[in-house]
Design a protein around this motif. Structure first.
Motif, PDB file in Angstrom:
ATOM      1  N   LYS A 127       0.839  -1.196   0.000  1.00  0.00           N
ATOM      2  CA  LYS A 127       0.000   0.000   0.000  1.00  0.00           C
ATOM      3  C   LYS A 127       0.875   1.248   0.000  1.00  0.00           C
ATOM      4  N   LEU A 128       0.441   2.258  -0.764  1.00  0.00           N
ATOM      5  CA  LEU A 128       1.131   3.534  -0.847  1.00  0.00           C
ATOM      6  C   LEU A 128       0.208   4.655  -0.389  1.00  0.00           C
ATOM      7  N   SER A 129       0.775   5.656   0.252  1.00  0.00           N
ATOM      8  CA  SER A 129       0.072   6.915   0.489  1.00  0.00           C
ATOM      9  C   SER A 129       0.705   7.949  -0.430  1.00  0.00           C
ATOM     10  N   VAL A 130      -0.095   8.488  -1.348  1.00  0.00           N
ATOM     11  CA  VAL A 130       0.388   9.460  -2.324  1.00  0.00           C
ATOM     12  C   VAL A 130       0.025  10.854  -1.828  1.00  0.00           C
ATOM     13  N   ILE A 131       1.021  11.640  -1.490  1.00  0.00           N
ATOM     14  CA  ILE A 131       0.807  12.983  -0.964  1.00  0.00           C
ATOM     15  C   ILE A 131       1.000  13.986  -2.095  1.00  0.00           C
ATOM     16  N   ILE A 132      -0.087  14.681  -2.445  1.00  0.00           N
ATOM     17  CA  ILE A 132      -0.084  15.621  -3.567  1.00  0.00           C
ATOM     18  C   ILE A 132      -0.272  17.029  -3.030  1.00  0.00           C
ATOM     19  N   SER A 133       0.701  17.891  -3.232  1.00  0.00           N
ATOM     20  CA  SER A 133       0.568  19.279  -2.804  1.00  0.00           C
ATOM     21  C   SER A 133      -0.218  20.068  -3.848  1.00  0.00           C
ATOM     22  N   THR A 134      -1.022  21.032  -3.365  1.00  0.00           N
ATOM     23  CA  THR A 134      -1.806  21.845  -4.296  1.00  0.00           C
ATOM     24  C   THR A 134      -2.109  23.199  -3.681  1.00  0.00           C
ATOM     25  N   TYR A 135      -2.331  24.174  -4.581  1.00  0.00           N
ATOM     26  CA  TYR A 135      -2.762  25.499  -4.149  1.00  0.00           C
ATOM     27  C   TYR A 135      -3.484  26.192  -5.306  1.00  0.00           C
ATOM     28  N   ASN A 136      -4.780  26.287  -5.218  1.00  0.00           N
ATOM     29  CA  ASN A 136      -5.612  27.063  -6.140  1.00  0.00           C
ATOM     30  C   ASN A 136      -5.317  26.787  -7.621  1.00  0.00           C
ATOM     31  N   SER A 137      -5.277  25.534  -7.983  1.00  0.00           N
ATOM     32  CA  SER A 137      -5.080  25.173  -9.390  1.00  0.00           C
ATOM     33  C   SER A 137      -5.951  23.966  -9.737  1.00  0.00           C
ATOM     34  N   PRO A 138      -7.287  24.105  -9.583  1.00  0.00           N
ATOM     35  CA  PRO A 138      -8.162  22.940  -9.764  1.00  0.00           C
ATOM     36  C   PRO A 138      -8.171  22.391 -11.181  1.00  0.00           C
ATOM     37  N   ARG A 139      -7.974  23.233 -12.180  1.00  0.00           N
ATOM     38  CA  ARG A 139      -7.984  22.730 -13.566  1.00  0.00           C
ATOM     39  C   ARG A 139      -6.838  21.754 -13.802  1.00  0.00           C
ATOM     40  N   TRP A 140      -5.655  22.101 -13.343  1.00  0.00           N
ATOM     41  CA  TRP A 140      -4.511  21.197 -13.484  1.00  0.00           C
ATOM     42  C   TRP A 140      -4.666  19.991 -12.575  1.00  0.00           C
TER      43      TRP A 140
ATOM     44  N   ILE B 175       4.504  14.080 -16.291  1.00  0.00           N
ATOM     45  CA  ILE B 175       4.631  15.259 -17.142  1.00  0.00           C
ATOM     46  C   ILE B 175       4.132  16.468 -16.361  1.00  0.00           C
ATOM     47  N   HIS B 176       4.895  17.546 -16.452  1.00  0.00           N
ATOM     48  CA  HIS B 176       4.660  18.739 -15.639  1.00  0.00           C
ATOM     49  C   HIS B 176       3.919  19.797 -16.457  1.00  0.00           C
ATOM     50  N   LEU B 177       2.716  20.141 -16.003  1.00  0.00           N
ATOM     51  CA  LEU B 177       1.906  21.149 -16.674  1.00  0.00           C
ATOM     52  C   LEU B 177       2.448  22.539 -16.376  1.00  0.00           C
ATOM     53  N   ASP B 178       2.438  23.389 -17.363  1.00  0.00           N
ATOM     54  CA  ASP B 178       3.047  24.711 -17.234  1.00  0.00           C
ATOM     55  C   ASP B 178       2.179  25.650 -16.395  1.00  0.00           C
ATOM     56  N   HIS B 179       2.815  26.634 -15.772  1.00  0.00           N
ATOM     57  CA  HIS B 179       2.099  27.663 -15.022  1.00  0.00           C
ATOM     58  C   HIS B 179       3.053  28.809 -14.718  1.00  0.00           C
ATOM     59  N   LYS B 180       2.488  29.941 -14.366  1.00  0.00           N
ATOM     60  CA  LYS B 180       3.302  31.108 -14.017  1.00  0.00           C
ATOM     61  C   LYS B 180       3.983  30.869 -12.674  1.00  0.00           C
ATOM     62  N   ARG B 181       5.142  31.501 -12.492  1.00  0.00           N
ATOM     63  CA  ARG B 181       5.920  31.327 -11.262  1.00  0.00           C
ATOM     64  C   ARG B 181       6.277  32.682 -10.659  1.00  0.00           C
TER      65      ARG B 181
ATOM     66  N   LYS C 234       8.854  18.661 -18.378  1.00  0.00           N
ATOM     67  CA  LYS C 234       8.129  19.931 -18.416  1.00  0.00           C
ATOM     68  C   LYS C 234       7.527  20.186 -19.788  1.00  0.00           C
ATOM     69  N   LEU C 235       6.245  20.535 -19.789  1.00  0.00           N
ATOM     70  CA  LEU C 235       5.534  20.814 -21.030  1.00  0.00           C
ATOM     71  C   LEU C 235       5.325  22.309 -21.207  1.00  0.00           C
ATOM     72  N   PRO C 236       5.257  22.796 -22.451  1.00  0.00           N
ATOM     73  CA  PRO C 236       4.879  24.196 -22.675  1.00  0.00           C
ATOM     74  C   PRO C 236       3.386  24.400 -22.398  1.00  0.00           C
ATOM     75  N   MET C 237       2.972  25.650 -22.277  1.00  0.00           N
ATOM     76  CA  MET C 237       1.592  25.941 -21.923  1.00  0.00           C
ATOM     77  C   MET C 237       0.604  25.407 -22.953  1.00  0.00           C
ATOM     78  N   GLY C 238       0.918  25.566 -24.236  1.00  0.00           N
ATOM     79  CA  GLY C 238       0.002  25.097 -25.274  1.00  0.00           C
ATOM     80  C   GLY C 238      -0.260  23.608 -25.182  1.00  0.00           C
ATOM     81  N   THR C 239       0.788  22.836 -24.916  1.00  0.00           N
ATOM     82  CA  THR C 239       0.641  21.389 -24.768  1.00  0.00           C
ATOM     83  C   THR C 239      -0.140  21.060 -23.508  1.00  0.00           C
ATOM     84  N   SER C 240       0.150  21.771 -22.433  1.00  0.00           N
ATOM     85  CA  SER C 240      -0.564  21.560 -21.166  1.00  0.00           C
ATOM     86  C   SER C 240      -2.056  21.787 -21.342  1.00  0.00           C
ATOM     87  N   ASP C 241      -2.413  22.855 -22.041  1.00  0.00           N
ATOM     88  CA  ASP C 241      -3.825  23.172 -22.292  1.00  0.00           C
ATOM     89  C   ASP C 241      -4.507  22.101 -23.145  1.00  0.00           C
ATOM     90  N   ALA C 242      -3.764  21.536 -24.086  1.00  0.00           N
ATOM     91  CA  ALA C 242      -4.357  20.611 -25.058  1.00  0.00           C
ATOM     92  C   ALA C 242      -4.732  19.263 -24.463  1.00  0.00           C
TER      93      ALA C 242
END
Length: 284
Positions: A2-15, A231-237, A120-128
């Motif tokens: 059994k694994l516990s997968v810990i996923i961090s998130t902050y205000n990015s529900p679409r991704w 694969i890492h979806l793009d976002h502003k930093r 890391k993916l570019p934004m256009g690929t992430s959106d698609a």
């Protein structure tokens, strides 16, 4: 296992929705998800409730109020909620390939932590990328990604390496084997032994400092860069502050040089109620 997968998130529900669809089709089925939510709004809570219902996955929602960057604290709270002995850490913008958890489970060994990476993916690929692209695995096909904006790069070998190539690349890569909060795994007992993440650290290398303390405690790192794929979806930093990043780096170097084993600003200093799962629906 059994694994516990810990996923961090902050205000990015679409991704985050795309990421959770990735976990819904994992070949390794014995896992729970713990959302380490650093103060997201109601949209994220609603998405987690929706995905819990639609996928049938066990998803715990560990949330704290938004009071600036406190990722290390919410990760520590999430660790306390983990029911498995082995923890996989990742982020809410990293879609896992369907064998991602299988690799972490099969490579886990006493006295080790695993260090992956991301593509890391570019934004256009992430959106698609659509739900169907994730469920079918198309979004990990190099030809499909190139059709949707991914440029040619030697880094694309992460997506095409077979089992034996991945083993060779993991052995030969010159990249230093550090703990990666976006793609890393470790025994819960080893996390507790170093008192978790140092909550005084701002953004920038806080996961690496945690990994240094693991190594100081005798836990050896192992690369899974070419077989545990996300694969890492793009976002502003806009939150990146070079001054704070340098401060974190200097602090980490001190921890490494002085062979520091634990932190005084970790799990043990959390108040008794800090590990309560605040989302009642997640306890059903």
């Amino acid at each position: 296992m059994k694994l516990s997968v810990i996923i961090s998130t902050y205000n990015s529900p679409r991704w985050l929705e795309k990421v959770l669809w990735g976990y819904s089709v994992q070949s390794h089925k014995d896992f729970e998800i713990i959302m380490a939510d650093d103060g997201s709004g109601d949209d994220t809570r609603a998405l987690i409730d929706k995905m819990r219902t639609e996928t049938g996955m066990t998803i715990k929602h560990v949330w704290q109020t938004d009071n600036g960057f406190r990722k290390c604290r919410i990760l520590n709270k999430a660790v306390l909620e983990a029911s498995a002995d082995y923890l996989v850490f990742t982020d809410g913008d990293c879609i896992p390939r369907n064998d991602f958890l299988e690799v972490h489970a099969s490579e886990a060994a006493p006295g080790r932590f695993l260090s992956g990476g991301y593509h890391k993916l570019p934004m256009g690929t992430s959106d698609a990328i659509s739900k169907d692209d994730i469920l079918t695995g198309r979004c990990f096909d190099l030809a499909w990604l190139k059709q949707h904006g991914l440029k040619t790069s030697y880094k694309n070998s992460k997506l095409t390496a077979n089992r034996w190539q991945a083993k060779m690349y993991n052995t030969l890569t010159p990249t230093r084997c550090r703990f990666k909060g976006s793609n890393g795994s470790v025994w819960k007992a080893d996390v507790l032994a170093v008192n978790g993440f140092d909550e005084t650290m701002a953004y920038g290398g806080e996961d690496r400092e945690f990994g240094v303390r693991l190594i100081n405690n005798g836990i050896k790192p192992k690369h899974v860069r070419y077989n545990a794929i996300v694969i890492h979806l793009d976002h502003k930093r806009g939150y990146v502050d070079p001054v704070l990043v340098k401060k974190n780096k200097d602090f980490r170097r001190g921890v490494e040089a002085n062979k520091i084993l634990t932190t005084q600003n970790g799990i043990e200093q959390l108040p008794p109620s800090a590990n309560i799962v605040t989302d009642k629906a997640s306890q059903q």
